[in-house]
Design a protein around this motif. Structure first.
Motif, PDB file in Angstrom:
ATOM      1  N   ARG A  81       2.898  15.718  67.443  1.00  0.00           N
ATOM      2  CA  ARG A  81       2.732  16.918  66.666  1.00  0.00           C
ATOM      3  C   ARG A  81       3.926  17.206  65.700  1.00  0.00           C
ATOM      4  O   ARG A  81       3.911  17.672  64.802  1.00  0.00           O
ATOM      5  N   PRO A  82       5.242  17.139  66.296  1.00  0.00           N
ATOM      6  CA  PRO A  82       6.484  17.117  65.474  1.00  0.00           C
ATOM      7  C   PRO A  82       6.369  16.426  64.261  1.00  0.00           C
ATOM      8  O   PRO A  82       6.880  16.678  63.284  1.00  0.00           O
ATOM      9  N   GLU A  83       5.778  15.097  64.470  1.00  0.00           N
ATOM     10  CA  GLU A  83       5.758  14.118  63.281  1.00  0.00           C
ATOM     11  C   GLU A  83       4.824  14.641  62.287  1.00  0.00           C
ATOM     12  O   GLU A  83       4.811  14.475  61.134  1.00  0.00           O
ATOM     13  N   ALA A  84       3.754  15.225  62.619  1.00  0.00           N
ATOM     14  CA  ALA A  84       2.629  15.587  61.935  1.00  0.00           C
ATOM     15  C   ALA A  84       3.043  16.973  61.113  1.00  0.00           C
ATOM     16  O   ALA A  84       2.654  17.153  60.050  1.00  0.00           O
ATOM     17  N   ALA A  85       4.054  17.834  61.922  1.00  0.00           N
ATOM     18  CA  ALA A  85       4.204  19.135  61.034  1.00  0.00           C
ATOM     19  C   ALA A  85       5.290  18.701  60.073  1.00  0.00           C
ATOM     20  O   ALA A  85       5.300  19.415  59.305  1.00  0.00           O
ATOM     21  N   ALA A  86       6.235  17.555  60.373  1.00  0.00           N
ATOM     22  CA  ALA A  86       6.947  17.286  59.353  1.00  0.00           C
ATOM     23  C   ALA A  86       6.364  16.511  58.193  1.00  0.00           C
ATOM     24  O   ALA A  86       6.681  16.752  56.854  1.00  0.00           O
ATOM     25  N   ALA A  87       5.233  15.957  58.420  1.00  0.00           N
ATOM     26  CA  ALA A  87       4.617  15.140  57.334  1.00  0.00           C
ATOM     27  C   ALA A  87       3.828  16.266  56.414  1.00  0.00           C
ATOM     28  O   ALA A  87       3.841  16.168  55.094  1.00  0.00           O
ATOM     29  N   ALA A  88       3.299  17.218  57.278  1.00  0.00           N
ATOM     30  CA  ALA A  88       2.615  18.202  56.563  1.00  0.00           C
ATOM     31  C   ALA A  88       3.458  19.103  55.671  1.00  0.00           C
ATOM     32  O   ALA A  88       3.367  19.586  54.329  1.00  0.00           O
ATOM     33  N   ALA A  89       4.867  19.462  56.176  1.00  0.00           N
ATOM     34  CA  ALA A  89       5.678  20.119  55.223  1.00  0.00           C
ATOM     35  C   ALA A  89       6.028  19.482  54.299  1.00  0.00           C
ATOM     36  O   ALA A  89       6.500  20.024  53.135  1.00  0.00           O
ATOM     37  N   GLU A  90       6.445  18.179  54.368  1.00  0.00           N
ATOM     38  CA  GLU A  90       6.968  17.348  53.295  1.00  0.00           C
ATOM     39  C   GLU A  90       6.148  17.383  52.182  1.00  0.00           C
ATOM     40  O   GLU A  90       6.382  17.341  51.024  1.00  0.00           O
ATOM     41  N   ALA A  91       4.716  17.348  52.721  1.00  0.00           N
ATOM     42  CA  ALA A  91       3.667  17.264  51.377  1.00  0.00           C
ATOM     43  C   ALA A  91       3.398  18.466  50.789  1.00  0.00           C
ATOM     44  O   ALA A  91       2.743  18.660  50.067  1.00  0.00           O
ATOM     45  N   GLY A  92       3.637  19.729  51.610  1.00  0.00           N
ATOM     46  CA  GLY A  92       3.307  20.894  51.369  1.00  0.00           C
ATOM     47  C   GLY A  92       1.830  21.129  51.482  1.00  0.00           C
ATOM     48  O   GLY A  92       1.058  22.167  50.739  1.00  0.00           O
ATOM     49  N   ALA A  93       1.350  20.485  52.481  1.00  0.00           N
ATOM     50  CA  ALA A  93      -0.217  20.349  52.870  1.00  0.00           C
ATOM     51  C   ALA A  93      -0.408  21.758  53.446  1.00  0.00           C
ATOM     52  O   ALA A  93      -1.712  22.175  53.295  1.00  0.00           O
ATOM     53  N   SER A  94       0.400  22.405  54.259  1.00  0.00           N
ATOM     54  CA  SER A  94      -0.170  23.457  54.970  1.00  0.00           C
ATOM     55  C   SER A  94       1.202  24.104  55.536  1.00  0.00           C
ATOM     56  O   SER A  94       2.193  23.567  55.975  1.00  0.00           O
ATOM     57  N   SER A  95       1.278  25.551  55.763  1.00  0.00           N
ATOM     58  CA  SER A  95       2.462  26.211  56.028  1.00  0.00           C
ATOM     59  C   SER A  95       2.258  26.255  57.903  1.00  0.00           C
ATOM     60  O   SER A  95       3.278  26.469  58.333  1.00  0.00           O
ATOM     61  N   ARG A  96       1.263  26.068  58.288  1.00  0.00           N
ATOM     62  CA  ARG A  96       0.719  26.015  59.737  1.00  0.00           C
ATOM     63  C   ARG A  96       0.240  24.620  59.953  1.00  0.00           C
ATOM     64  O   ARG A  96      -0.811  24.402  59.365  1.00  0.00           O
ATOM     65  N   LEU A  97       0.585  24.184  61.069  1.00  0.00           N
ATOM     66  CA  LEU A  97       0.070  22.720  61.487  1.00  0.00           C
ATOM     67  C   LEU A  97      -1.340  22.882  62.056  1.00  0.00           C
ATOM     68  O   LEU A  97      -1.767  23.518  62.617  1.00  0.00           O
ATOM     69  N   SER A  98      -2.280  22.047  61.128  1.00  0.00           N
ATOM     70  CA  SER A  98      -3.732  22.316  61.606  1.00  0.00           C
ATOM     71  C   SER A  98      -4.129  20.682  61.540  1.00  0.00           C
ATOM     72  O   SER A  98      -3.595  19.755  60.752  1.00  0.00           O
ATOM     73  N   PHE A  99      -5.297  20.467  62.225  1.00  0.00           N
ATOM     74  CA  PHE A  99      -5.913  18.988  62.230  1.00  0.00           C
ATOM     75  C   PHE A  99      -7.169  19.107  61.797  1.00  0.00           C
ATOM     76  O   PHE A  99      -8.020  20.186  61.906  1.00  0.00           O
ATOM     77  N   PRO A 100      -7.679  17.991  61.133  1.00  0.00           N
ATOM     78  CA  PRO A 100      -7.078  16.853  60.896  1.00  0.00           C
ATOM     79  C   PRO A 100      -5.775  16.832  59.730  1.00  0.00           C
ATOM     80  O   PRO A 100      -5.997  17.403  58.941  1.00  0.00           O
TER      81      PRO A 100
END
Length: 271
Positions: A81-100
């Motif tokens: 999840r830390p890697e996913a959060a970093a990837a999402a933040a870098e891409a601006g995909a979401s302010s809150r971690l969600s899946f997929p």
């Protein structure tokens, strides 16, 4: 094991065994796809079915939940999840971690909405594929009121924490495992659930239901075998170090994610 296999078969039946590789007039492409997901999520199921229909391999980084009290919460024991959060933040995909969450390194994009991910996969990698009518009906491009109930039905049939929902302690794997399976196959589902709870990174290679399934290879130990029972015994013996967290697991402390409590749960807890 009988109850789990029976409910796993029922879970495939309610989705009418969707997710089997479709006919292709051209060889399947080999993009570099990384999918952060967890087995019990209805929205992750939609993406896995699409990957299966397209016959696309992907590196799966399981992100089981540590608590049901809030979305996006995770603690120090979360492996991916830390890697996913970093990837999402870098891409601006979401302010809150969600899946997929899909990272397509070939296309250079990161996407976090299941409908957008499926549209992306069909648009870039669906050439030469005869899309089954069943998949079009179950995973329409326009969302309908039946989307969530149909996607959530398999999870309702397998509601246990260890069924790909909650995190279980494990020894990390140095190299990704390799799973030959099918989204609709009962045995493949049981193995995916275990891999998810144990947070074991693996490469998913879709196969038709007519193939001998599932087949698991573990390069970390040299294990290779067909059949869910052998695979599950290997994962328990080699990687598992404890039982899955329960439904009532508290928020992790410290909480490293941006968590949002479900409104209904917040009202029940008086928060």
């Amino acid at each position: 094991m009988f109850v789990h296999r029976l409910s796993s078969r029922a879970a495939g039946a309610v989705r009418l065994w969707n997710g089997e590789p479709a006919r292709r007039s051209t060889p399947a492409p080999t993009p570099e796809l990384i999918l952060f997901e967890y087995e019990a999520s209805p929205w992750c199921r939609r993406v896995r079915e699409t990957l299966g229909v397209l016959g696309l391999a992907a590196l799966i980084k399981p992100c089981p939940r540590e608590t049901l009290r809030a979305e996006g919460a995770f603690g120090a024991t979360s492996r991916h999840r830390p890697e996913a959060a970093a990837a999402a933040a870098e891409a601006g995909a979401s302010s809150r971690l969600s899946f997929p969450l899909l990272v397509d390194r070939t296309a250079g994009v990161t996407l976090s909405d299941s409908a957008a991910i499926c549209e992306h996969l069909w648009s870039l990698y669906g050439g030469g594929v005869e899309r089954p009518t069943l998949d079009q009906a179950l995973n329409p491009r326009m969302r309908t009121l039946l989307d969530f109930p149909l996607l959530a039905a398999p999870s309702a049939l397998r509601p246990w924490p260890e069924a790909g929902l909650m995190l279980a302690p494990s020894e990390p794997n140095q190299q990704p495992l390799l799973l030959y399976g099918c989204e609709a196959d009962a045995g493949s589902r049981l193995v995916r659930e275990a891999l998810c709870c144990l947070q074991l990174e693996y490469r998913s290679q879709p196969r038709p239901l007519s193939a001998p399934l599932p087949a698991l290879e573990d390069p970390n130990s040299g294990f290779a075998a067909f059949g869910a029972r052998q695979a599950l015994e290997h994962l328990d013996r080699t990687h598992r170090t404890g039982e899955a967290l329960g439904w009532l697991a508290p928020l992790p402390s410290p909480n490293l994610g941006e968590a949002r409590m479900h409104p209904v749960l917040a009202r029940l807890l008086g928060r």
